[in-house]
Design a protein around this motif. Structure first.
Motif, PDB file in Angstrom:
ATOM      1  N   PRO A  43      -7.679   1.635   3.066  1.00  0.00           N
ATOM      2  CA  PRO A  43      -8.267   3.189   3.134  1.00  0.00           C
ATOM      3  C   PRO A  43      -8.511   3.515   1.749  1.00  0.00           C
ATOM      4  O   PRO A  43      -7.997   3.048   0.968  1.00  0.00           O
ATOM      5  CB  PRO A  43      -6.988   4.039   3.607  1.00  0.00           C
ATOM      6  CG  PRO A  43      -5.974   3.009   3.939  1.00  0.00           C
ATOM      7  CD  PRO A  43      -6.216   1.601   3.661  1.00  0.00           C
ATOM      8  N   THR A  44      -9.390   4.605   1.875  1.00  0.00           N
ATOM      9  CA  THR A  44      -9.610   5.135   0.226  1.00  0.00           C
ATOM     10  C   THR A  44      -8.607   5.354  -0.305  1.00  0.00           C
ATOM     11  O   THR A  44      -7.443   6.144   0.228  1.00  0.00           O
ATOM     12  CB  THR A  44     -10.688   6.403   0.672  1.00  0.00           C
ATOM     13  OG1 THR A  44     -10.886   6.361   2.065  1.00  0.00           O
ATOM     14  CG2 THR A  44     -11.704   6.607  -0.328  1.00  0.00           C
ATOM     15  N   GLY A  45      -8.359   5.334  -1.759  1.00  0.00           N
ATOM     16  CA  GLY A  45      -7.263   5.837  -2.436  1.00  0.00           C
ATOM     17  C   GLY A  45      -6.080   5.145  -2.079  1.00  0.00           C
ATOM     18  O   GLY A  45      -4.866   5.524  -2.515  1.00  0.00           O
ATOM     19  N   ALA A 212      -2.084   2.018   2.995  1.00  0.00           N
ATOM     20  CA  ALA A 212      -2.280   3.508   2.512  1.00  0.00           C
ATOM     21  C   ALA A 212      -1.552   3.746   1.198  1.00  0.00           C
ATOM     22  O   ALA A 212      -0.433   3.283   1.357  1.00  0.00           O
ATOM     23  CB  ALA A 212      -2.274   4.442   3.451  1.00  0.00           C
ATOM     24  N   GLY A 213      -2.377   4.501   0.330  1.00  0.00           N
ATOM     25  CA  GLY A 213      -1.440   4.758  -0.797  1.00  0.00           C
ATOM     26  C   GLY A 213      -0.764   6.212  -0.612  1.00  0.00           C
ATOM     27  O   GLY A 213      -0.852   6.592   0.365  1.00  0.00           O
ATOM     28  N   ARG A 253      -6.526   0.072  11.283  1.00  0.00           N
ATOM     29  CA  ARG A 253      -6.679   1.338  11.609  1.00  0.00           C
ATOM     30  C   ARG A 253      -5.236   2.371  11.542  1.00  0.00           C
ATOM     31  O   ARG A 253      -5.529   3.304  11.104  1.00  0.00           O
ATOM     32  CB  ARG A 253      -6.834   1.039  13.090  1.00  0.00           C
ATOM     33  CG  ARG A 253      -7.570   2.289  13.801  1.00  0.00           C
ATOM     34  CD  ARG A 253      -7.775   1.880  15.306  1.00  0.00           C
ATOM     35  NE  ARG A 253      -7.211   2.913  16.002  1.00  0.00           N
ATOM     36  CZ  ARG A 253      -7.179   2.870  17.284  1.00  0.00           C
ATOM     37  NH1 ARG A 253      -7.555   1.984  17.971  1.00  0.00           N
ATOM     38  NH2 ARG A 253      -6.457   4.068  18.079  1.00  0.00           N
ATOM     39  N   GLU A 254      -4.273   1.549  11.776  1.00  0.00           N
ATOM     40  CA  GLU A 254      -3.163   2.265  11.356  1.00  0.00           C
ATOM     41  C   GLU A 254      -3.020   2.865   9.716  1.00  0.00           C
ATOM     42  O   GLU A 254      -2.479   3.919   9.693  1.00  0.00           O
ATOM     43  CB  GLU A 254      -1.845   1.231  11.461  1.00  0.00           C
ATOM     44  CG  GLU A 254      -1.370   0.913  13.008  1.00  0.00           C
ATOM     45  CD  GLU A 254      -0.353  -0.075  12.927  1.00  0.00           C
ATOM     46  OE1 GLU A 254       0.555  -0.131  12.216  1.00  0.00           O
ATOM     47  OE2 GLU A 254      -0.572  -1.029  13.674  1.00  0.00           O
ATOM     48  N   HIS A 260      -5.203   9.113   6.454  1.00  0.00           N
ATOM     49  CA  HIS A 260      -5.747  10.755   6.768  1.00  0.00           C
ATOM     50  C   HIS A 260      -4.671  11.819   7.191  1.00  0.00           C
ATOM     51  O   HIS A 260      -4.778  12.827   7.081  1.00  0.00           O
ATOM     52  CB  HIS A 260      -6.307  10.474   8.166  1.00  0.00           C
ATOM     53  CG  HIS A 260      -7.977   9.989   7.575  1.00  0.00           C
ATOM     54  ND1 HIS A 260      -8.701  10.920   7.245  1.00  0.00           N
ATOM     55  CD2 HIS A 260      -8.468   8.859   7.908  1.00  0.00           C
ATOM     56  CE1 HIS A 260      -9.920  10.259   6.980  1.00  0.00           C
ATOM     57  NE2 HIS A 260      -9.731   9.030   7.418  1.00  0.00           N
ATOM     58  N   ALA A 261      -3.635  11.174   7.467  1.00  0.00           N
ATOM     59  CA  ALA A 261      -2.204  12.164   8.009  1.00  0.00           C
ATOM     60  C   ALA A 261      -1.949  12.589   6.464  1.00  0.00           C
ATOM     61  O   ALA A 261      -1.413  13.687   6.776  1.00  0.00           O
ATOM     62  CB  ALA A 261      -1.254  11.441   8.512  1.00  0.00           C
TER      63      ALA A 261
END
Lengths: 262, 258
Positions: A43-45, A212-213, A253-254, A260-261
């Motif tokens: 994911p981004t970041g 994700a970061g 996806r997770e 995003h969360a």
């Protein structure tokens, strides 16, 4: 420089990076064989660019070790060429001068550098644009110049940070195919960072998924057994492609949702 | 569009000049205080016909160019040095700000005392003005180097002096050049103010002499010559700038052909 032919081209051992209190990536172990095309998605970041900067030697890791062909990396990675995400051309140099620069810095004679740069510009489809300044070129053309600028130095390792992210879809697929054709010639080791899973699968031998970061780490590592040479547009329609895509996407996806969360 | 702007500019000028001329002729304002355009034009013509003006123009031009070149060279060198040496920059920062806050007019008499009534004192005054313009712009230009371009240069194998040559200097060039336009104006101010406060020649001296005898025509004529002089210098600098910065996109024309 002593080089171990059997050693992996790139080896990251327990690599972490921090910016102040922010932990970008944590405990990353990653290996890329010589000649392997590895795509990194996440994911981004998630610190993908951070990882490339570490391998490039632009910023040493806070923890862990980087080995290039078995040698511990100190300072800049002289084996690597770096294709940046943002515009990295020298706006005050023409296309030809941009491509020549690396050779001049390696004390190649000006006349020879000019000749070789001309050949490389033609190779990336820009014959006739030698005297154009970057601002006179389209986004796709600038990327081609940047590619020639890096490849003319024959780096053993190619680091690519979402190089085609800013291009429109058609230009992008064109560039991807050209990249594959160029890569096919001498099979450099490639670390290709992208957030586009389809692009990753279409190009790479292996897809590595980052979480994700903050404190990103590797959460998946998939082999892509699609035959080469590939056409990036056609390969997307094959059954095998869709199968791998489903498999990786269920994991990615997770991570995207988690990103995003936040 | 361009032609229309030019036309309106000419009309505005005509309106102002004619308005002035007739206000004086009809006796609405006093010619002693305001002179009138026809007298001023006649005076300028006379200056050029007798050749009296050339000596003054030449001196002012010479002072301006000297101040411009010396101030710019010092400013660029200091700007480069301080932008690339953070410690020196931190140490010198308050001193530079303090020096820049001094109104330069105050320095003129001191410079006259130190360097005499000739060219040197005017050049010194101009340098104190030009230096800071060149310095701040160079400093800023170096600080605003695109980090991606810099990283790219390093990855391609550039270091030390090569980075200066291929990245820092060209990148700062557009800042330095835009500063040149301002600098040439300041150099003129240095020269003219210096002459005004104490000299034997130059446009500033000419104006101050006219003022001394309440010759308003002479004052206005000097001002007109000075204004044209500055416009011509500015035009020359912008031509040089355009020649040297061909790589820069024209505003609003980014992108080019696909």
């Amino acid at each position: 420089m002593r080089e171990d032919a059997s050693a992996p081209a790139i080896q990251l051992l327990g690599v972490s990076q921090r910016f102040g209190d922010y932990v970008a990536i944590q405990g990353v172990n990653l290996e890329a064989r010589a000649g392997e095309f590895v795509a990194i998605v996440g994911p981004t970041g998630c610190g993908k660019s951070t990882l490339l900067n570490i391998v490039a030697g632009l910023r040493p890791p806070a923890e862990g070790e980087v080995r290039i062909f078995g040698e511990a990396l100190t300072g800049l990675n002289r084996q690597a060429g770096y294709l940046f995400q943002a515009d990295s051309l020298f706006p005050w140099k023409t296309a030809l001068e941009n491509v020549m620069l690396g050779l001049l810095l390696r004390r190649v004679h000006e006349r020879e550098a000019r000749e070789r740069a001309r050949i490389w510009l033609a190779k990336v489809g820009l014959a006739g644009f030698e005297d154009h300044y970057p601002h006179q070129l389209s986004g796709g053309m600038k990327k081609r110049v940047a590619l020639a600028q890096v490849l003319i130095l024959r780096p053993k390792i190619l680091l690519m940070d979402e190089p085609f992210g800013a291009l429109d879809v058609q230009t992008r697929q064109l560039m991807e195919n050209e990249l594959l054709a160029l890569w096919q010639e001498d099979r450099k080791t490639v670390l290709f960072v992208t957030h586009d899973l389809e692009e990753a699968i279409a190009l790479a031998d292996r897809v590595v998924v980052f979480s994700a970061g903050p404190a990103s780490r590797i959460v998946g590592d998939f082999q892509v057994e699609l035959p080469r040479p590939r056409d990036v547009a056609e390969v997307r329609l094959t059954e095998d492609f869709l199968k791998i895509h489903r498999e990786i996407w269920s994991l990615l996806r997770e991570e995207v949702m988690r990103a995003h969360a936040r | 569009m361009r032609a229309r702007v030019r036309l309106l500019q000419v009309l505005l000028l005509l309106f102002l000049v004619l308005g002035w001329e007739f206000s004086v002729r009809l006796g609405w304002v006093d010619a002693f205080f305001f002179s009138k355009p026809s007298d001023i034009a006649a005076r300028i013509a006379e200056w050029f016909q007798t050749g009296e003006i050339y000596g003054h123009l030449w001196i002012t031009l010479w002072e301006t160019l000297l101040a411009f070149v010396i101030g710019t060279v010092f400013g660029v060198v200091m700007g480069l040095w301080l932008a690339l040496a953070p410690t020196a920059s931190a140490v010198l920062d308050p001193f530079i700000k303090a020096m820049n806050s001094i109104p330069r007019v105050i320095l003129a008499p001191i410079f006259t005392l130190w360097f005499g009534l000739g060219v040197a004192s005017k050049v010194a005054l101009g340098v104190t003005l030009v230096f800071f313009v060149a310095f701040f712009n160079t400093y800023q230009g170096i600080k605003e180097v695109n980090p991606v371009v810099l990283a790219n240069a390093r990855m391609l194998g550039a270091s030390g002096r090569e980075l200066l040559k291929h990245v820092y200097l060209p990148s700062a060039a557009s800042w330095i050049f835009s500063s040149l336009r301002t600098s040439i104006g300041f150099a003129v101010i240095g020269a003219v103010v210096g002459e005004y406060l104490g000299a034997a020649k130059g446009l500033g001296y000419l104006i101050s002499q006219a003022e001394g005898v309440f010759d308003t025509t002479g004052v206005f004529a000097g001002m007109v010559v000075l204004a044209v002089f500055v416009v011509l210098l500015d035009w020359a600098v912008s031509r040089v700038e355009a020649r040297l910065l061909v790589w820069r996109p024209e505003p609003g024309r980014e992108g080019g052909t696909v």
